[in-house]
Design an enzyme around this catalytic site. Structure first.
Site, PDB file in Angstrom:
ATOM      1  N   GLY A   1     -94.085 -31.464  34.924  1.00  0.00           N
ATOM      2  CA  GLY A   1     -92.981 -32.103  34.826  1.00  0.00           C
ATOM      3  C   GLY A   1     -92.640 -32.803  33.638  1.00  0.00           C
ATOM      4  O   GLY A   1     -93.369 -33.187  32.841  1.00  0.00           O
ATOM      5  N   THR A   2     -91.140 -33.025  33.228  1.00  0.00           N
ATOM      6  CA  THR A   2     -90.724 -33.658  32.077  1.00  0.00           C
ATOM      7  C   THR A   2     -89.361 -33.990  32.262  1.00  0.00           C
ATOM      8  O   THR A   2     -88.637 -33.181  32.955  1.00  0.00           O
ATOM      9  CB  THR A   2     -91.217 -33.063  30.639  1.00  0.00           C
ATOM     10  OG1 THR A   2     -91.010 -33.941  29.622  1.00  0.00           O
ATOM     11  CG2 THR A   2     -90.509 -31.890  30.577  1.00  0.00           C
ATOM     12  N   THR A   3     -88.843 -34.614  31.055  1.00  0.00           N
ATOM     13  CA  THR A   3     -87.605 -34.688  31.231  1.00  0.00           C
ATOM     14  C   THR A   3     -87.052 -35.031  29.700  1.00  0.00           C
ATOM     15  O   THR A   3     -87.381 -35.956  29.075  1.00  0.00           O
ATOM     16  CB  THR A   3     -86.867 -36.245  31.943  1.00  0.00           C
ATOM     17  OG1 THR A   3     -87.195 -35.989  33.252  1.00  0.00           O
ATOM     18  CG2 THR A   3     -85.138 -36.339  31.745  1.00  0.00           C
TER      19      THR A   3
ATOM     20  N   LYS B   1     -92.651 -36.232  22.914  1.00  0.00           N
ATOM     21  CA  LYS B   1     -91.942 -34.956  23.146  1.00  0.00           C
ATOM     22  C   LYS B   1     -91.026 -34.465  22.360  1.00  0.00           C
ATOM     23  O   LYS B   1     -90.718 -33.651  22.626  1.00  0.00           O
ATOM     24  CB  LYS B   1     -91.583 -35.071  24.706  1.00  0.00           C
ATOM     25  CG  LYS B   1     -92.922 -35.287  25.777  1.00  0.00           C
ATOM     26  CD  LYS B   1     -92.380 -35.354  27.151  1.00  0.00           C
ATOM     27  CE  LYS B   1     -93.315 -35.779  28.118  1.00  0.00           C
ATOM     28  NZ  LYS B   1     -92.926 -35.636  29.365  1.00  0.00           N
TER      29      LYS B   1
ATOM     30  N   SER C   1     -88.063 -30.900  34.748  1.00  0.00           N
ATOM     31  CA  SER C   1     -87.865 -31.088  36.197  1.00  0.00           C
ATOM     32  C   SER C   1     -86.945 -32.221  36.616  1.00  0.00           C
ATOM     33  O   SER C   1     -86.364 -32.076  37.552  1.00  0.00           O
ATOM     34  CB  SER C   1     -89.561 -31.392  36.778  1.00  0.00           C
ATOM     35  OG  SER C   1     -90.057 -32.683  36.266  1.00  0.00           O
TER      36      SER C   1
END
EC number: 3.4.25.1
Length: 300
Positions: A49-51, A82, A179
């Protein structure tokens, strides 16, 4: 001598379980099996997951992301970056497998540098997105996982493209990947305007990522904020996501309500005003304008 004797397929399996996988069930790869294929079928399903988000406005392109790198319930790195620079006027957000993202960004940097040397100028953002899409589409179906938003400024102004590892390439004004993207989209859709100021854009990006990290278990750490201008990209800030969310909640707290009698005063009417005047004057007194006052009488 048979091939199975040379490969020792009939010999006792002495291979122990991998130290990087759970010991329950003995994750030993059978002899003669491809480890990658075997683990894809029988291995544990790890959630990632990440944003990450990016949006285009009149002063450039904003890119923001959290800094938590996770593998299932394990936080591999709480302070990873990121948002990867490609060249002076181009950035890319990373979402997916970290190794795949890093590898393909190195490939993209190399190809764009070669084109710059051949043509004497940097390729446009659209050309970079098309090149990355074409290169990754050749590996479709091979478990490649890269989802990126290319943010740049070229001769046509600020540009934003979304590229996925299956060859998908989209152009737009707002993209959020990972996510935590549903929570980030909720904030972006409400506050986005193309003609917003630079500080409003910074606040919107920070607010969107901070809310996503609060609701998404796989996002967290800090909020990295980048700005791509005509002069090049700039790393604006890195803010703690938890502290930022608390500050935003304080700004959104409603002001204390006033007393009900002051907040909703009773409307004045002619009948009410007459009653108040009678109460303020004694029974034997005469007020100016009263019908009982003789004509021609002056008040002192």
């Amino acid at each position: 001598m048979a091939l199975q004797d040379v490969c020792k397929w009939q010999s006792p399996d002495t291979q122990g379980p991998s130290p990087h996988l759970p010991r329950a069930g003995g994750w030993a790869v059978p002899r003669g099996c491809d480890p990658q294929t075997f683990l894809q079928i029988h291995g544990p399903r790890l959630a990632h997951g990440t944003t990450t988000l990016a949006f285009r406005f009149r002063h450039g392109v904003i890119a923001a992301a959290d800094t938590r790198s996770s593998c299932g319930s394990y936080v591999a790195c709480p302070a990873s970056c990121k948002v990867i620079p490609v060249h002076q006027h181009l950035l890319g957000t990373t979402s997916g497998t970290s190794a795949d993202c890093a590898t393909w960004y190195r490939v993209l940097q190399r190809e764009l540098r070669l084109r710059e040397l051949r043509e004497g100028q940097l390729p446009s953002v659209a050309s970079a997105a098309k090149l990355l899409s074409a290169m990754m589409s050749q590996y479709r179906g091979l478990d490649l996982c890269v989802a990126t938003a290319l943010c740049g400024w070229d001769r046509s102004g600020p540009e934003l493209f979304y590229v996925y590892s299956d060859g998908t390439r989209l152009q737009g004004d707002i993209f959020s990947v990972g996510s935590g993207s549903p929570y980030a989209y909720g904030v972006l859709d409400r506050g986005y305007r193309y003609d917003m100021s630079t500080q409003e854009a910074y606040a919107l990006a920070r607010c969107a990522v901070a809310h996503a990290t609060h609701r998404d278990a796989y996002s967290g750490g800090s909020v990295d904020l980048f700005h791509v201008r005509e002069s090049g990209w700039e790393h604006v800030s890195r803010s703690d996501a938890c502290v930022l969310y608390v500050e935003l909640q304080k700004l959104l707290e409603p002001e204390p309500e006033e007393d009900a009698s002051h907040a909703h005063p009773e409307p004045a009417t002619a009948h009410r005003a007459a009653e108040d005047r009678e109460l303020s004057v004694g029974p034997g007194e005469v007020t100016p304008g009263d019908s009982r006052m003789p004509a021609g009488t002056e008040t002192v």
